[in-house]
Design a protein around this motif. Structure first.
Motif, short mmCIF file in Angstrom:
data_model
loop_
_atom_site.label_atom_id
_atom_site.label_comp_id
_atom_site.label_asym_id
_atom_site.label_seq_id
_atom_site.Cartn_x
_atom_site.Cartn_y
_atom_site.Cartn_z
N GLY A 105 0.84 -1.11 0.20
CA GLY A 105 0.05 0.01 -0.01
C GLY A 105 0.81 1.72 0.08
N GLY A 106 2.07 1.46 0.17
CA GLY A 106 3.10 2.04 0.81
C GLY A 106 3.36 2.82 -1.43
N SER A 107 4.72 3.92 -0.96
CA SER A 107 4.85 4.70 -2.51
C SER A 107 6.37 4.11 -2.04
N LEU A 108 7.12 4.31 -3.21
CA LEU A 108 8.54 4.56 -3.71
C LEU A 108 8.37 5.45 -4.74
N ARG A 109 9.39 6.31 -5.30
CA ARG A 109 9.87 6.91 -6.18
C ARG A 109 11.25 6.27 -6.82
N LEU A 110 12.02 6.56 -8.18
CA LEU A 110 12.53 5.43 -8.46
C LEU A 110 13.10 6.49 -9.39
N SER A 111 14.41 6.51 -9.41
CA SER A 111 15.16 7.54 -9.84
C SER A 111 15.97 7.37 -11.34
N CYS A 112 15.88 8.05 -12.33
CA CYS A 112 17.12 7.24 -13.40
C CYS A 112 18.23 8.96 -14.06
N ALA A 113 18.82 8.16 -13.75
CA ALA A 113 19.90 9.97 -13.32
C ALA A 113 20.54 8.95 -14.75
N VAL A 114 20.44 10.11 -15.94
CA VAL A 114 21.42 9.48 -16.70
C VAL A 114 22.49 10.14 -17.73
N SER A 115 23.35 9.98 -18.26
CA SER A 115 25.02 11.48 -18.35
C SER A 115 25.60 10.26 -19.71
N GLY A 116 26.09 10.74 -20.10
CA GLY A 116 26.75 11.20 -21.73
C GLY A 116 25.74 11.11 -23.00
N PHE A 117 24.03 11.52 -22.85
CA PHE A 117 23.68 11.95 -24.05
C PHE A 117 22.25 12.77 -23.25
N THR A 118 21.73 13.57 -24.22
CA THR A 118 21.01 14.08 -24.10
C THR A 118 19.61 13.86 -24.59
N LEU A 119 19.31 13.96 -23.29
CA LEU A 119 18.44 13.33 -22.52
C LEU A 119 16.80 12.94 -23.16
N GLU A 120 16.47 13.86 -24.02
CA GLU A 120 15.64 14.26 -24.61
C GLU A 120 15.26 13.71 -26.04
N TYR A 121 16.87 12.95 -26.95
CA TYR A 121 16.26 12.67 -27.44
C TYR A 121 15.86 11.10 -27.18
N TYR A 122 16.00 10.22 -26.94
CA TYR A 122 15.94 9.37 -25.57
C TYR A 122 14.97 8.57 -25.42
N ALA A 123 13.95 7.56 -25.57
CA ALA A 123 12.92 7.02 -25.22
C ALA A 123 13.88 6.28 -24.40
N ILE A 124 13.13 5.78 -22.91
CA ILE A 124 13.37 4.72 -21.62
C ILE A 124 11.97 4.59 -21.41
N GLY A 125 13.36 3.09 -20.61
CA GLY A 125 12.24 2.43 -20.83
C GLY A 125 11.95 1.69 -18.88
N TRP A 126 11.34 1.53 -18.35
CA TRP A 126 11.09 1.42 -17.27
C TRP A 126 11.46 -0.80 -17.56
N PHE A 127 12.13 -1.32 -16.65
CA PHE A 127 11.35 -3.06 -17.33
C PHE A 127 11.69 -3.00 -15.28
N CYS A 128 10.96 -4.57 -14.88
CA CYS A 128 11.86 -4.74 -13.47
C CYS A 128 12.25 -6.73 -14.31
N ARG A 129 12.65 -7.03 -13.32
CA ARG A 129 13.44 -8.14 -12.87
C ARG A 129 12.52 -9.19 -11.12
N ALA A 130 11.41 -9.85 -11.50
CA ALA A 130 11.22 -11.02 -10.58
C ALA A 130 12.31 -11.33 -10.18
N PRO A 131 12.18 -12.23 -8.43
CA PRO A 131 12.86 -13.74 -8.16
C PRO A 131 11.92 -14.35 -9.44
N GLY A 132 12.65 -15.59 -10.07
CA GLY A 132 12.54 -16.44 -10.33
C GLY A 132 11.69 -16.45 -12.05
N LYS A 133 11.33 -15.62 -12.57
CA LYS A 133 10.45 -15.17 -13.71
C LYS A 133 11.68 -13.81 -14.09
N GLY A 134 11.93 -13.71 -15.64
CA GLY A 134 12.13 -13.08 -17.30
C GLY A 134 11.94 -11.35 -16.40
#
Length: 126
Positions: free
Chosen positions: A15-44
């Motif tokens: 029921g709680g909340s978290l905010r994840l951050s993804c800090a990027v460097s070495g490229f201009t963020l606005e020109y890139y698509a960004i995705g979040w993925f997850c890998r749970a235990p025992g899963k792809g």
């Protein structure tokens, strides 16, 4: 040198909340698509949420709509994943990924992203 660094993971109660951050460097963020993925235990690796480079369109896995929100701050070179109403099944390592302009294929396919972070652990437990 392209680098993506995730942060914000940790232990949260159901029921709680978290905010994840993804800090990027070495490229201009606005020109890139960004995705979040997850890998749970025992899963792809699974697609969670995505944001386009051009107009900031957002996409979500169907099971997460309404609970997770992706956003980007190009000035800060950071992409965020706000997670709310969290469930034990959200427990996983979360990764951010980037590809210039758009992924090579579907937003939901990990193979379409050239650059990856090291991941941050999220654990939902009482």
């Amino acid at each position: 040198q392209v680098q993506l660094v995730e942060s914000g993971g940790g232990l949260v109660q159901p029921g709680g909340s978290l905010r994840l951050s993804c800090a990027v460097s070495g490229f201009t963020l606005e020109y890139y698509a960004i995705g979040w993925f997850c890998r749970a235990p025992g899963k792809g690796r699974e697609g969670v949420s995505f944001i386009s480079s051009a107009d900031g369109s957002t996409y979500y896995a169907d099971s997460l709509k309404g609970r997770f929100t992706i956003s980007r701050d190009n000035a800060k070179n950071t992409v965020y994943l706000q997670m709310s109403a969290m469930k034990p099944e959200d427990t996983a390592v979360y990764y951010c990924a980037a590809n210039q302009w758009s992924p090579a294929g579907s937003y939901y396919a990990a193979v379409g992203y050239a650059f990856w972070g090291q991941g941050t652990q999220v654990t939902v437990s009482s």
